[in-house]
Design an enzyme around this catalytic site. Structure first.
Site, short mmCIF file in Angstrom:
data_model
loop_
_atom_site.label_atom_id
_atom_site.label_comp_id
_atom_site.label_asym_id
_atom_site.label_seq_id
_atom_site.Cartn_x
_atom_site.Cartn_y
_atom_site.Cartn_z
N TYR A 261 -11.94 -29.28 -20.46
CA TYR A 261 -11.18 -27.98 -20.51
C TYR A 261 -11.60 -27.11 -19.78
CZ TYR A 261 -9.62 -23.83 -22.96
OH TYR A 261 -9.20 -22.35 -23.19
N LYS B 131 -10.08 -24.68 -16.49
CA LYS B 131 -9.76 -23.04 -16.38
C LYS B 131 -10.41 -22.78 -15.19
CE LYS B 131 -7.40 -22.16 -20.26
NZ LYS B 131 -6.33 -21.88 -19.91
N SER C 164 -11.14 -18.42 -19.91
CA SER C 164 -11.95 -18.74 -20.99
C SER C 164 -13.49 -18.49 -20.77
CB SER C 164 -11.68 -20.09 -21.45
OG SER C 164 -12.83 -20.48 -22.67
P1 NAD Z 1 -1.90 -22.17 -28.28
O1 NAD Z 1 -1.92 -23.53 -28.30
O2 NAD Z 1 -1.52 -21.45 -29.75
O3 NAD Z 1 -0.72 -21.55 -27.40
C1 NAD Z 1 -0.57 -22.07 -26.00
C2 NAD Z 1 1.05 -22.24 -26.06
O4 NAD Z 1 1.37 -23.01 -24.76
C3 NAD Z 1 1.56 -22.91 -27.17
O5 NAD Z 1 2.59 -22.10 -27.86
C4 NAD Z 1 2.30 -24.32 -26.31
O6 NAD Z 1 3.17 -24.79 -27.08
C5 NAD Z 1 2.31 -23.90 -25.07
N1 NAD Z 1 2.15 -24.79 -23.86
C6 NAD Z 1 1.47 -25.53 -23.78
N2 NAD Z 1 1.65 -26.35 -22.52
C7 NAD Z 1 2.81 -25.98 -22.04
C8 NAD Z 1 3.63 -26.34 -21.02
N3 NAD Z 1 3.41 -27.32 -20.27
N4 NAD Z 1 4.76 -25.71 -20.88
C9 NAD Z 1 5.19 -24.47 -21.76
N5 NAD Z 1 4.45 -24.37 -22.71
C10 NAD Z 1 3.10 -25.02 -22.91
O7 NAD Z 1 -3.29 -21.54 -27.73
P2 NAD Z 1 -3.70 -20.00 -27.60
O8 NAD Z 1 -5.02 -19.78 -28.58
O9 NAD Z 1 -2.38 -18.86 -27.95
O10 NAD Z 1 -4.40 -19.76 -26.36
C11 NAD Z 1 -3.59 -19.41 -25.26
C12 NAD Z 1 -4.43 -19.60 -23.97
O11 NAD Z 1 -5.86 -18.82 -24.01
C13 NAD Z 1 -4.64 -21.11 -23.37
O12 NAD Z 1 -4.38 -21.08 -22.06
C14 NAD Z 1 -5.84 -21.34 -23.94
O13 NAD Z 1 -6.45 -22.21 -23.17
C15 NAD Z 1 -6.64 -20.00 -23.57
N6 NAD Z 1 -7.93 -19.58 -24.25
C16 NAD Z 1 -7.82 -19.87 -25.70
C17 NAD Z 1 -8.96 -19.47 -26.33
C18 NAD Z 1 -8.73 -19.44 -28.00
O14 NAD Z 1 -9.70 -19.35 -28.59
N7 NAD Z 1 -7.79 -19.71 -28.65
C19 NAD Z 1 -10.13 -18.97 -25.92
C20 NAD Z 1 -9.98 -19.18 -24.63
C21 NAD Z 1 -8.98 -19.47 -23.71
C1 UD1 Z 2 -15.11 -23.51 -28.79
C2 UD1 Z 2 -15.17 -24.26 -27.42
C3 UD1 Z 2 -14.72 -23.02 -26.41
C4 UD1 Z 2 -13.64 -22.34 -26.88
C5 UD1 Z 2 -13.77 -21.46 -28.08
C6 UD1 Z 2 -12.67 -20.52 -28.76
C7 UD1 Z 2 -16.37 -25.98 -27.68
C8 UD1 Z 2 -17.70 -26.75 -27.38
N1 UD1 Z 2 -16.14 -24.79 -27.34
O1 UD1 Z 2 -16.24 -22.30 -28.64
O2 UD1 Z 2 -14.28 -24.04 -25.25
O3 UD1 Z 2 -13.08 -21.41 -25.55
O4 UD1 Z 2 -13.90 -22.56 -29.35
O5 UD1 Z 2 -11.63 -21.31 -28.92
O6 UD1 Z 2 -15.69 -26.68 -28.57
N2 UD1 Z 2 -19.10 -24.26 -36.44
C9 UD1 Z 2 -19.58 -24.72 -37.48
N3 UD1 Z 2 -18.69 -25.34 -38.28
C10 UD1 Z 2 -17.25 -25.70 -37.90
C11 UD1 Z 2 -16.72 -25.20 -36.74
C12 UD1 Z 2 -17.57 -24.40 -35.95
O7 UD1 Z 2 -20.65 -24.52 -38.03
O8 UD1 Z 2 -16.50 -26.46 -38.70
C13 UD1 Z 2 -19.93 -23.57 -35.29
C14 UD1 Z 2 -20.19 -23.96 -33.85
O9 UD1 Z 2 -21.27 -24.87 -34.29
C15 UD1 Z 2 -20.44 -22.57 -33.48
C16 UD1 Z 2 -19.42 -21.59 -33.99
O10 UD1 Z 2 -19.17 -21.98 -35.33
O11 UD1 Z 2 -21.60 -22.29 -33.62
C17 UD1 Z 2 -18.25 -21.34 -33.30
O12 UD1 Z 2 -17.50 -22.67 -33.05
P1 UD1 Z 2 -16.21 -22.49 -32.74
O13 UD1 Z 2 -15.14 -21.57 -33.34
O14 UD1 Z 2 -15.73 -24.15 -32.32
O15 UD1 Z 2 -16.03 -21.85 -31.18
P2 UD1 Z 2 -17.24 -22.08 -29.79
O16 UD1 Z 2 -17.94 -23.50 -30.08
O17 UD1 Z 2 -17.79 -21.05 -29.58
#
Ligand code: NAD
Ligand code: UD1
Length: 336
Positions: free
Chosen positions: A147, A151, A123
């Site tokens: 979190y 990572k 991330s």
């Molecule tokens: P998500 O929660 O939709 O998907 C994660 C999946 O992993 C879920 O289906 C959950 O049931 C499964 N899971 C969790 N723990 C488990 C375990 N112990 N064993 C088996 N399955 C398990 O999240 P996502 O948005 O699809 O994210 C996927 C990955 O990407 C995660 O590792 C997350 O940290 C990373 N990531 C996501 C974002 C984002 O904004 N969505 C940003 C940066 C990194």
């Molecule tokens: C968050 C996580 C980051 C993760 C990323 C993607 C935090 C501090 N960071 O990032 O670790 O990788 O999501 O999933 O939580 N905002 C509003 N109103 C809302 C929600 C968000 O104004 O109801 C604003 C926030 O202040 C920010 C922007 O929208 O400026 C994006 O927010 P968000 O979608 O939560 O992502 P990040 O904060 O960038």
């Protein structure tokens, strides 16, 4: 066959759709702690055929060994983990257990099965509050929350593993802000409870589930005072995984860390306006106090992924808003 741990989740389903479309055989593995079997059924509708999905936990040695025994796996895309920043502060041991211990158990099973190719979901939060944007991969790594530390720990574990076992091929993908949905509207983001992230909150306001958006902070040193982020379409992100997977399948025997972002920063108000244009829905919103832990601006330098993986994001903010709305409009209650 490619194993997608956490494959029933938001990014896993979209990546599976892209990998299947590119001709890969996939098996999903998930404990459904943050996803639903209906998502897998929708993926099967997109794929036009059954997609194997095994229910189990990455922290279970028995589950992992059984999985590698039953399937001939050539590479792993490791999505399984917990991802809520606020929750990670309240339940740190649960986060270290799922994200770090889960990865260790997976890696040990991979060693036993002689699988040495992995793409890991890292991330942008490994950078914490970066000194400048666009952020290159060489920026300081100093995550600002539990979190993010899970990572970074996994990134370091994988680097140490590579020192001991240089025949591994390891891609660390640092995602910026994934949003949007598959263009079919069959799969998309379905957060539990009140969304923490901006786009799902906006789509839930549009569909009438929430009265208004609270914009966290209007006094940041950004062009309109609201926070700036690098939103990336989940289909572009999925294609980035395909590029990284294909790279590991060539056995480069190295560790590569790459940002997956667009290189463009948009403010909260930019996103709200783009969403209103794409959906024709007004999004009532109000500026409130800053959210603790937020940074003013953060966007990627994605050029390394272009050079090394031959991947660049193609989709615009308007595409992200259109597809997010298409998903939410067709599924006002998500997969429920
Ligand atoms: P998500 O929660 O939709 O998907 C994660 C999946 O992993 C879920 O289906 C959950 O049931 C499964 N899971 C969790 N723990 C488990 C375990 N112990 N064993 C088996 N399955 C398990 O999240 P996502 O948005 O699809 O994210 C996927 C990955 O990407 C995660 O590792 C997350 O940290 C990373 N990531 C996501 C974002 C984002 O904004 N969505 C940003 C940066 C990194
Ligand atoms: C968050 C996580 C980051 C993760 C990323 C993607 C935090 C501090 N960071 O990032 O670790 O990788 O999501 O999933 O939580 N905002 C509003 N109103 C809302 C929600 C968000 O104004 O109801 C604003 C926030 O202040 C920010 C922007 O929208 O400026 C994006 O927010 P968000 O979608 O939560 O992502 P990040 O904060 O960038």
């Amino acid at each position: 066959m490619i194993l997608l741990t956490g494959g029933a989740g938001y990014i896993g389903l979209h990546t599976a759709a892209v990998l299947i479309g590119a001709g890969h055989e996939v098996v999903l593995f998930d404990n459904f702690s943050n996803s639903k079997p209906l998502g897998v059924e929708r993926l099967e509708a997109i794929a036009g055929r059954p997609v194997p999905c095994v229910q189990g936990d990455v922290r279970s040695r028995q589950d992992m060994d059984g999985l590698f025994d039953q399937h001939s796996i050539s590479a792993v895309v490791h999505f399984a983990g917990l991802k809520a920043v606020g929750e990670s502060a309240e339940q740190p041991l649960r986060y270290y257990d799922n994200n770090v211990t889960g990865t260790l158990v997976l890696l040990e099973a991979m060693i036993r099965a002689e699988v040495r190719r992995i793409v890991f979901s890292s991330s942008a939060c490994v950078y914490g509050d970066p000194d400048f944007s666009p952020v290159p991969e060489s920026a300081a790594l100093r995550p600002a929350n539990t979190y993010g530390r899970t990572k970074l720990m996994v990134e370091e574990i994988l680097r140490d593993l590579h020192i001991a076992a240089p025949d591994w091929s390891i891609a660390l993908l640092r995602y910026f802000n994934p949003v949007g949905a598959h263009p079919s509207g069959l799969i998309g983001e379905d957060p539990n409870g009140i969304p923490n992230n901006l786009m799902p909150f906006v789509t839930q306001v549009a569909v009438g589930r929430r009265p208004e958006l609270r914009v966290f902070g209007g006094d940041y040193p950004t062009p309109d005072g609201t926070g700036v982020r690098d939103y990336i379409h989940v289909m572009d992100l999925a294609e980035g995984h395909r590029a990284a997977l294909d790279w590991t399948l060539c056995d480069p025997r190295e560790v590569l860390a790459a940002n997956l972002g667009t290189g463009c920063g948009y403010s909260v108000l930019d996103l709200v306006k783009a969403f209103e244009r794409a959906s024709g829905q007004a999004i009532p919103h109000r500026i409130v106090a800053r959210r603790a832990g937020d940074v003013a601006a953060n966007w990627a330098d994605p050029s390394f992924a272009g050079q090394r993986l031959g991947w660049t994001a193609q989709r615009t903010l308007d595409d992200m808003c259109r597809d997010a709305w298409n998903w939410q409009r067709q599924n006002p209650r998500g997969f429920a």
